[in-house]
Design a protein around this motif. Structure first.
Motif, short mmCIF file in Angstrom:
data_model
loop_
_atom_site.label_atom_id
_atom_site.label_comp_id
_atom_site.label_asym_id
_atom_site.label_seq_id
_atom_site.Cartn_x
_atom_site.Cartn_y
_atom_site.Cartn_z
N GLY A 59 0.82 -1.21 0.00
CA GLY A 59 0.00 0.00 0.00
C GLY A 59 0.84 1.25 0.00
O GLY A 59 1.45 1.62 -1.01
N PRO A 60 0.90 1.94 1.15
CA PRO A 60 1.59 3.24 1.19
C PRO A 60 3.07 3.19 0.84
O PRO A 60 3.63 4.18 0.37
CB PRO A 60 1.39 3.71 2.63
N LEU A 61 3.74 2.04 1.08
CA LEU A 61 5.18 1.97 0.81
C LEU A 61 5.51 1.53 -0.62
O LEU A 61 6.68 1.50 -1.01
CB LEU A 61 5.85 1.00 1.79
N ARG A 62 4.49 1.20 -1.39
CA ARG A 62 4.74 0.68 -2.74
C ARG A 62 5.53 1.63 -3.62
O ARG A 62 6.39 1.17 -4.41
CB ARG A 62 3.39 0.35 -3.41
N HIS A 66 12.00 -0.64 -5.72
CA HIS A 66 12.87 -0.53 -6.90
C HIS A 66 12.06 -0.92 -8.13
O HIS A 66 11.26 -1.86 -8.08
CB HIS A 66 14.09 -1.44 -6.73
N PRO A 67 12.26 -0.24 -9.26
CA PRO A 67 11.48 -0.59 -10.46
C PRO A 67 11.79 -1.97 -11.04
O PRO A 67 10.96 -2.53 -11.76
CB PRO A 67 11.84 0.52 -11.45
N ASP A 68 12.95 -2.52 -10.74
CA ASP A 68 13.31 -3.86 -11.21
C ASP A 68 12.63 -4.89 -10.32
O ASP A 68 12.91 -4.95 -9.12
CB ASP A 68 14.83 -4.03 -11.16
N PRO A 69 11.75 -5.74 -10.86
CA PRO A 69 11.07 -6.75 -10.03
C PRO A 69 12.04 -7.68 -9.30
O PRO A 69 11.70 -8.21 -8.24
CB PRO A 69 10.21 -7.51 -11.04
N ALA A 111 -1.88 -12.98 -2.52
CA ALA A 111 -3.12 -12.28 -2.89
C ALA A 111 -2.87 -10.78 -3.06
O ALA A 111 -3.54 -10.12 -3.86
CB ALA A 111 -4.19 -12.51 -1.82
N GLY A 112 -1.89 -10.25 -2.34
CA GLY A 112 -1.58 -8.83 -2.44
C GLY A 112 -0.81 -8.47 -3.69
O GLY A 112 -0.75 -7.30 -4.06
N GLY A 113 -0.19 -9.45 -4.31
CA GLY A 113 0.59 -9.18 -5.53
C GLY A 113 1.63 -10.24 -5.82
O GLY A 113 2.03 -10.42 -6.97
N GLY A 114 2.09 -10.95 -4.79
CA GLY A 114 3.04 -12.04 -5.00
C GLY A 114 4.38 -11.59 -5.54
O GLY A 114 5.11 -12.39 -6.14
N ALA A 115 4.74 -10.33 -5.33
CA ALA A 115 5.98 -9.81 -5.90
C ALA A 115 7.13 -9.77 -4.90
O ALA A 115 8.29 -9.69 -5.29
CB ALA A 115 5.75 -8.41 -6.45
#
Length: 310
Positions: A59-62, A66-69, A111-115
């Protein structure tokens, strides 16, 4: 927390720093086992804190990611609250509680994104005389059990490598690195030193978590070489304590020294003649192999001196 997250994101952006790691910090609040607790009320509250931590990251920290997954932050689960003080058959139920809770947290993260990456940080004691997941091998086995029993995929799951925690229990951080890399389980690192492996600072097996900065020594050069061979490219954080007698300037200086010490060890590992080292070992010429490693330590110290003076 949720109130200050926007200010943290703004400060990180201004300093050109990315969010590399986040942790619930549950040990500060749940001293009776946390998510492994035999007290169902504590276990529920600790579960809630873990899920809120995931939600904060997505959420707020997204914006601070870093742009690189491949450099997404790691959710680190330190086992400081997964501890116990006495021997009983309840230990098995605590371990099962731990598996159930972490599996649920991993599903919530998916569920939140799995990243994000998820890491166990093993530790033998402190917080309690004994801990669940005290070693690197315990953590690796834990993820395999979650895959077998709960269907949690092991990709992106692993260990937060903590040099000092291996040293505290008298294990070898070099071999721990081999296990982590061999199991594709090194997803985050905490660089520091517990003590006695450079002949200067005290610490080591049986001592508390002293968290000295990184030292220039053969152990760290060997670990740096293993990371280079494996192509490790995720975050390396310096998890250390300044000394109680340091002022602010001295504390900052210790941080700088730790960072430069690790970079010096990396440089020495790149320059080391690994082919000659392996040839000496194959021929049982261990004294000559020691000479190569000792020279690497000397070169690392010279590189540190050059960078520090610069």
């Amino acid at each position: 927390d949720e109130r200050c997250a926007p200010a943290v994101v703004e400060a990180l952006a201004e300093a050109q720093i990315f969010l590399a790691m986040i942790t619930p910090g549950a040990h500060s609040h749940f001293g009776y086992g946390g998510i492994a607790s035999l007290d169902p009320r504590e276990r529920q509250r600790a579960d809630d804190l873990g899920r809120k931590t995931v939600d904060l990251a997505y959420g707020p920290l997204r914006p601070a990611w870093h742009p690189d997954p491949a450099l997404a932050p790691t959710l680190v689960l330190w086992n400081g609250s997964y501890g116990y003080d006495m021997a009983s058959v309840g230990l098995r139920e605590m371990y099962q509680n731990l598996k159930t809770s972490v599996a649920g947290l991993c599903r919530h993260e998916a569920a939140g994104g799995g990243a994000m990456y998820v890491a166990i940080e093993p530790k033998p004691n402190e917080g309690h005389p004994a801990m669940l997941l005290p070693t690197v091998a315990s953590g690796i086995l834990f993820w395999r059990k979650l895959e077998e029993e709960f269907g949690i995929p092991r990709h992106g799951k692993g260990i937060n490598k903590e040099f000092g925690h291996s040293e505290m229990i008298g294990l070898d951080p070099v071999y721990d690195s081999v296990e982590e890399l061999d199991n594709d389980a090194m997803v985050h690192m905490h660089l520091n030193s517990q003590g006695l492996n450079d002949g200067l600072i005290y610490g080591g097996p049986g001592k508390y978590d002293i968290d000295h900065g990184v030292r220039v020594n053969g152990v760290n050069i060997a670990i740096a070489g293993l990371l280079q061979e494996a192509g490790y490219r995720r975050w390396k954080g310096h998890d250390m304590q300044t000394r109680p007698y340091d002022d602010v300037a001295q504390g900052l200086d210790r941080m700088v020294r730790s960072i430069l010490s690790w970079e010096a060890c990396e440089q020495a590992a790149r320059e080391l003649d690994t082919k000659a080292l392996l040839e000496h070992l194959a021929a049982r010429e261990t004294a000559k192999a020691e000479d190569l490693m000792r020279n690497a330590v000397v070169n690392a110290q010279k590189e540190f001196d050059r960078m520090y003076k610069g």
